[in-house]
Write an enzyme that holds these catalytic residues in place. Structure first.
Site, PDB file in Angstrom:
ATOM      1  N   ALA A  88       0.618  -1.407  -0.267  1.00  0.00           N
ATOM      2  CA  ALA A  88       0.253   0.404   0.687  1.00  0.00           C
ATOM      3  C   ALA A  88       0.996   1.337   0.120  1.00  0.00           C
ATOM      4  O   ALA A  88       0.240   2.788  -0.892  1.00  0.00           O
ATOM      5  CB  ALA A  88      -0.772   0.230   1.310  1.00  0.00           C
ATOM      6  N   LYS A  89       2.214   1.170   0.192  1.00  0.00           N
ATOM      7  CA  LYS A  89       3.109   1.981   0.077  1.00  0.00           C
ATOM      8  C   LYS A  89       2.430   3.726   0.787  1.00  0.00           C
ATOM      9  O   LYS A  89       2.924   4.742   0.395  1.00  0.00           O
ATOM     10  CB  LYS A  89       2.974   2.555  -1.206  1.00  0.00           C
ATOM     11  N   ARG A  90       2.024   2.886   2.651  1.00  0.00           N
ATOM     12  CA  ARG A  90       1.887   4.223   2.802  1.00  0.00           C
ATOM     13  C   ARG A  90       3.009   5.149   3.387  1.00  0.00           C
ATOM     14  O   ARG A  90       3.998   4.725   3.867  1.00  0.00           O
ATOM     15  CB  ARG A  90       0.705   3.709   4.503  1.00  0.00           C
TER      16      ARG A  90
END
Lengths: 272, 272
Positions: A88-90
């Protein structure tokens, strides 16, 4: 801890393959058909995969029911005993990072690993790392991504080395807080940069590496040996489209065979 | 285009305030009470705000019903005529970035602006920028964030200047594709760095700046004058907790008064 479970599964099943599941609605006849095929691929490929990596963007693109399906899929993976790495590459600051960690690394999602983005600074990784340490999960921090444009910032020279190297060194320092063994702080290093794999492997000896880019993005398994440590472990390589959409008719058995093929190629790469 | 609508609303209502809505479930008695208060704050503050900025993390932390509520809230904002800036800090490569843009900048969400993270390279911003240009929306790219750790990477010296300056210059080049006027490519510059505001304002003359950090993060309105252009526009400043949670009893009128206070402080800062 996620990375420990990943290692054990790699050793037990002899697989270094991470199953990427990035369903595209327009490849299927309907939402229901997309769901059934995606879940069937998950079940069929699970015995040959070290972990599963749903890419949040593709589920978010299908709206609320898509996100609900992503949660359902992660639940099935857990039932199958397959570690879940949510891609999710938060990344955000302070209490906002805590909220993302709460969203995807606690409760029902405890034990998950999450991909996170370091641009906002190393302190902003802490809520994710803390949640992983506390809940048996972990993180994979973006270091060097697989796309051509990764050079724009990640390859810029700084007084402490290339930007991606600065990130790698900082991650190893954080990983060292857990001792000298395998840490809960992993790193994303694109499989499309084989010449750099040894460097990143050496900079982060405690980190499990996630290498995206096998198959559709052009990386070849035989070029990836340097991502693994002397014992032939310490990294997983993800393929997505090349598995789920291996055949034009979305055949699940074709997906399974593609996964077995990637698994075998990776095992051969490690043996040489 | 989002940034044009933002400018027009700033001029019409004389407000440079961006209403951040970051609800925390534990501040409320129940999910239902959280919803009612958040929507009431949105309705009450709308006349004094240039835009609303829901922070995706806080909704994701409340699970699927939290995300559904975020969509409901964005729908109400649209009904109120309030431009929606979704603060989700997304960022990924190729078709994955396209999927995020599809998720949050098309269909029901067309016209929204989205915050995006540049670490993966400038090409990865294209799907977001393209969606904004096509659908009347826009982006705000992280340049210099408001947290202390933003120095870790963003302040590193590179051959082309500090990393954040490299990003700023690249964004201005992309913005120039739209001509010399206001562009759909905005930038996030933390309100907690007043000494740097003039630099970023000059580096990105076409960009609308989003300044987070007013109130709870310690930034003061009177220090932010340099973020605005000679006409006193070109930037919005967001406050979140300082509005929604202005009073311990979650009073909506207190939130409205806090918003009016921030609006007035910002207007005074611009006049001096």
């Amino acid at each position: 801890m996620f990375h420990q479970r990943l290692l054990e599964r790699t050793q037990k099943l002899n697989t270094r393959l991470c199953l990427g599941l990035d369903p595209r609605l327009n490849a299927h006849g309907s939402f229901e058909q997309m769901k059934q095929q995606t879940l069937a691929v998950l079940e069929g490929v699970a015995p040959y995969a070290a972990c599963v990596k749903p890419q949040a963007a593709f589920y978010e693109a299908m709206g609320l029911e898509g996100i609900a399906f992503m949660v359902e899929l992660m639940r099935l993976a857990r039932t199958l005993g397959l570690p879940v790495l949510l891609d999710a590459k938060r990344g955000d600051i302070g209490s906002t990072a805590e909220a993302y960690a709460q969203a995807w690394m606690t409760g029902e999602h405890a034990g998950n690993a999450l991909t996170v983005n370091p641009y906002l600074g190393f302190e902003t990784l802490r809520p994710f790392i803390d949640a992983g340490r506390k809940n048996g999960g972990g993180v994979f921090v973006l270091v060097k991504t697989s796309n051509p444009g990764s050079k724009d910032l990640q390859d810029l020279q700084t007084p402490q080395g290339l930007l991606a190297e600065v990130v790698a060194k900082a991650l190893d320092q954080i990983a060292a807080e857990e001792g000298d063994g395998i840490s809960s702080v992993g790193a994303v290093v694109g499989a499309t940069h084989p010449a750099e794999l040894k460097k990143f492997r050496d900079l982060m000896p405690r980190a499990t590496l996630l290498l995206p880019g096998l198959g559709a993005q052009g990386a070849r398994a035989e070029d990836l040996a340097d991502a693994f440590n002397a014992e032939g472990v310490g990294a997983v390589v993800s393929a997505s489209r090349g598995i789920q959409y291996a055949s034009a008719d979305l055949d699940v058995e074709a997906a399974v065979q593609a996964a077995i093929g990637f698994r075998d190629q990776l095992n051969q790469a490690v043996q040489h």
